[in-house]
Write an enzyme that holds these catalytic residues in place. Structure first.
Site, PDB file in Angstrom:
ATOM      1  N   LYS A 110     -16.975  10.294 -50.952  1.00  0.00           N
ATOM      2  CA  LYS A 110     -15.906   9.591 -50.230  1.00  0.00           C
ATOM      3  C   LYS A 110     -15.023  10.563 -49.437  1.00  0.00           C
ATOM      4  O   LYS A 110     -14.433  10.192 -48.434  1.00  0.00           O
ATOM      5  CB  LYS A 110     -15.026   8.790 -51.197  1.00  0.00           C
ATOM      6  CG  LYS A 110     -15.756   7.838 -52.127  1.00  0.00           C
ATOM      7  CD  LYS A 110     -16.447   6.719 -51.381  1.00  0.00           C
ATOM      8  CE  LYS A 110     -16.821   5.540 -52.262  1.00  0.00           C
ATOM      9  NZ  LYS A 110     -17.901   5.803 -53.232  1.00  0.00           N
TER      10      LYS A 110
HETATM   11  C1  PLP Z   1     -18.921   4.994 -53.702  1.00  0.00           C
HETATM   12  C2  PLP Z   1     -20.021   5.667 -54.414  1.00  0.00           C
HETATM   13  C3  PLP Z   1     -21.339   5.207 -54.312  1.00  0.00           C
HETATM   14  C4  PLP Z   1     -21.710   3.965 -53.542  1.00  0.00           C
HETATM   15  O1  PLP Z   1     -21.509   4.120 -52.162  1.00  0.00           O
HETATM   16  P1  PLP Z   1     -21.399   2.840 -51.213  1.00  0.00           P
HETATM   17  O2  PLP Z   1     -21.037   3.362 -49.882  1.00  0.00           O
HETATM   18  O3  PLP Z   1     -20.300   1.990 -51.812  1.00  0.00           O
HETATM   19  O4  PLP Z   1     -22.704   2.138 -51.252  1.00  0.00           O
HETATM   20  C5  PLP Z   1     -22.333   5.933 -54.960  1.00  0.00           C
HETATM   21  N1  PLP Z   1     -22.039   7.024 -55.686  1.00  0.00           N
HETATM   22  C6  PLP Z   1     -20.786   7.480 -55.816  1.00  0.00           C
HETATM   23  C7  PLP Z   1     -20.536   8.679 -56.653  1.00  0.00           C
HETATM   24  C8  PLP Z   1     -19.727   6.827 -55.184  1.00  0.00           C
HETATM   25  O5  PLP Z   1     -18.482   7.292 -55.304  1.00  0.00           O
END
Ligand code: PLP
Length: 498
Positions: A110
């Site tokens: 993120k």
């Molecule tokens: C948010 C997240 C995901 C999923 O990603 P999306 O964009 O919501 O599909 C997978 N792994 C981790 C560690 C995350 O923080």
């Protein structure tokens, strides 16, 4: 470049799409068309570093943001990452590649977008002449919340409020959020799961009463969730960069196809990969990996999206999602950009938890996407075996993706007629973010204390403990409020009033 809503309505600029977050009709903003990257541009990007590549891709969509400011913002954002490459590609001895996206300030992918979004938003407000205070509401399954808090901490003219499911995040994720610094931040636990948090936030965005209350207080609402195009755009860039790294290290030739396997929750990360493909990145198959909450696997198999099912809490909590918001953008594309049909389907999802796509749409989807899921035991086995064989510790989300990727490759290898391409597995979090579960996977040992888990993983793997994880240990808990989903708006009002 202009943006339109997946549910119709008038077009807006990139700055407007980012500042608003979500369209008034409840739809998501998508680019009016996909900008192409030419062969010459691919060549030119080979010689660029990550912030330069990202600036180049971002400006294809956000051309009203001037280049110099954007590049400077990206250098600053990725300067906070550990090491000099924010998205290193690591070759594994099993012939696959891991794209490590977890070297940022909160140790999850993120950060790739949420270190950049504050600049896109502030600059967007400036360009639109917006003077009001901006309130950012975030629903999080654990990682978005912390990354958004860190990105917007003490940002001028911005307040940020995060809702997370009280029992639905790892202890470390909770600690990271509840110890957050900053004068403009607030964190509230919701008694429910992520879908309750997400629909609660969407309700606040869509409620006339709430919107009126914000207007009276001179507050403008925005979102840092991946429904915001400003979140998606920086995620497109690392797919290009990973590809270019494969070319420049002579693993592939320019133009060769590559597969990506993405651990998926809200469908933001993998959608960015699809957008990269639409811009001309040579992608073969996109593998959509889910955990036991396998609503997407079923969708890509049958064309039926059915969120009315048992919700499981798993050790990959950031993927514990039944309503994957960004799928709306994909469904919009494959409907032939039919906004009224998309609106109808989303109304059906809202009313009954279900919708379905037609068989020709499903067929087209399945030419690009392959979906599968991995249960808890298989994820544990995969992490254990991968560490034993290659000495590389993965987090639980990456473990889900690796397990899906391995099964896919094995199946292809058994079929001499199949088309084979290099596989890049997207690694979305540091193993230290989920220390108890990772330690359990590596050793079979359970520890109650997160930091004991961190210490033991370090002793076992010698992998460096990221500074942000070390820092959390000694910070005071600032946020303890927990409410029911119905009370979320009251908490927002309390927050903006003081
Ligand atoms: C948010 C997240 C995901 C999923 O990603 P999306 O964009 O919501 O599909 C997978 N792994 C981790 C560690 C995350 O923080």
């Amino acid at each position: 470049m202009y943006f339109i809503s997946t549910r119709g309505g008038k077009r807006v600029t990139g700055a407007e799409a980012i500042v608003k977050g979500i369209a008034e009709d409840g739809g998501l903003y998508v680019p009016e068309s996909f900008p192409a990257v030419t062969a010459e541009e691919f060549e030119a990007m080979l010689g660029m570093d990550y912030p330069e590549r990202a600036t180049f891709i971002l400006r294809k969509y956000l051309d009203e943001y001037e280049e110099e400011g954007l590049l400077e913002a990206l250098r600053k954002a990725y300067g906070q990452f550990e090491g000099d490459d924010p998205a290193p590609l690591v070759r594994m001895d099993n012939g696959m590649y891991l794209l490590e996206l977890f070297h940022g300030p909160t140790c999850a992918f993120k950060d790739m977008a949420l270190t950049v979004l504050p600049y896109l938003l502030r600059k967007g407000c400036d360009m639109l002449g917006i003077k009001e205070e901006v309130l950012i509401l975030v629903a999080t399954s654990g990682d978005t919340g912390k990354a958004a808090l860190e990105g917007f901490r003490d940002a001028e003219g911005v307040k940020i409020m995060v809702f997370y499911p009280e029992e639905g995040v790892s202890k470390m994720q909770k600690l990271q959020m509840c110890t957050q610094d900053g004068e403009n931040v607030n964190v509230v636990a919701v008694r429910g799961n992520f879908d309750d948090c997400q629909s609660g936030v969407k309700k606040i965005f869509g409620s006339e009463r709430c919107v009126k209350a914000f207007k009276e207080k001179g507050v403008l609402l925005s979102s840092a969730n991946s429904i915001n195009f400003g979140r998606l755009a920086p995620q497109i860039c690392y797919y290009f960069s990973a590809y270019l790294d494969l070319v420049s290290s002579e693993q592939i030739k320019m133009g060769d196809k590559v597969n990506f396997c993405v651990p998926t929750g809200n469908f933001g990360n993998i959608l960015a990969a699809y957008y990269a493909k639409c811009m001309g990145l040579p992608i073969g198959t996109l593998l959509c990996a889910s955990n036991k909450n396998n609503v997407l696997t079923e969708f890509f198999k049958t064309g039926n999206y059915d969120a009315k099912r048992t919700f499981f809490r798993t050790m990959s909590p950031s993927m514990d999602i039944l309503v994957s918001s960004n799928l709306e953008r994909l469904v919009f594309e494959f409907s032939g950009r039919n906004a009224s049909l998309t609106a109808e389907r989303m109304a059906s999802l809202f009313a009954s938890g279900k919708y379905c796509v037609k068989s020709d749409e499903l067929k087209a989807l399945r030419q690009i996407f392959f979906a599968n899921y991995t249960g808890e035991d298989d994820t544990v086995d995969c992490i254990y075996e991968f560490f034993m064989e290659y000495g590389y510790p993965m987090d639980t989300h990456t473990g889900v993706a690796m397990s899906v990727a391995q099964r896919y490759v094995e199946k292809l290898e058994a079929d001499p007629m199949s088309e084979k391409h290099p596989m890049v597995v997207v690694s979305t979090a540091s193993p230290y973010k989920f220390p108890q579960d990772v330690l359990y996977a590596l050793t079979g040992n359970d520890v109650k204390d997160s930091f004991k888990g961190v210490k033991r993983i370090h002793l076992l793997t010698a992998m460096k403990v990221p500074d942000p994880i070390k820092a959390v240990r000694y910070k005071p808990i600032r946020f303890k409020t927990a409410v029911s989903a119905e009370k979320m708006f009251d908490e927002v009002l309390k927050f903006i009033e003081n």
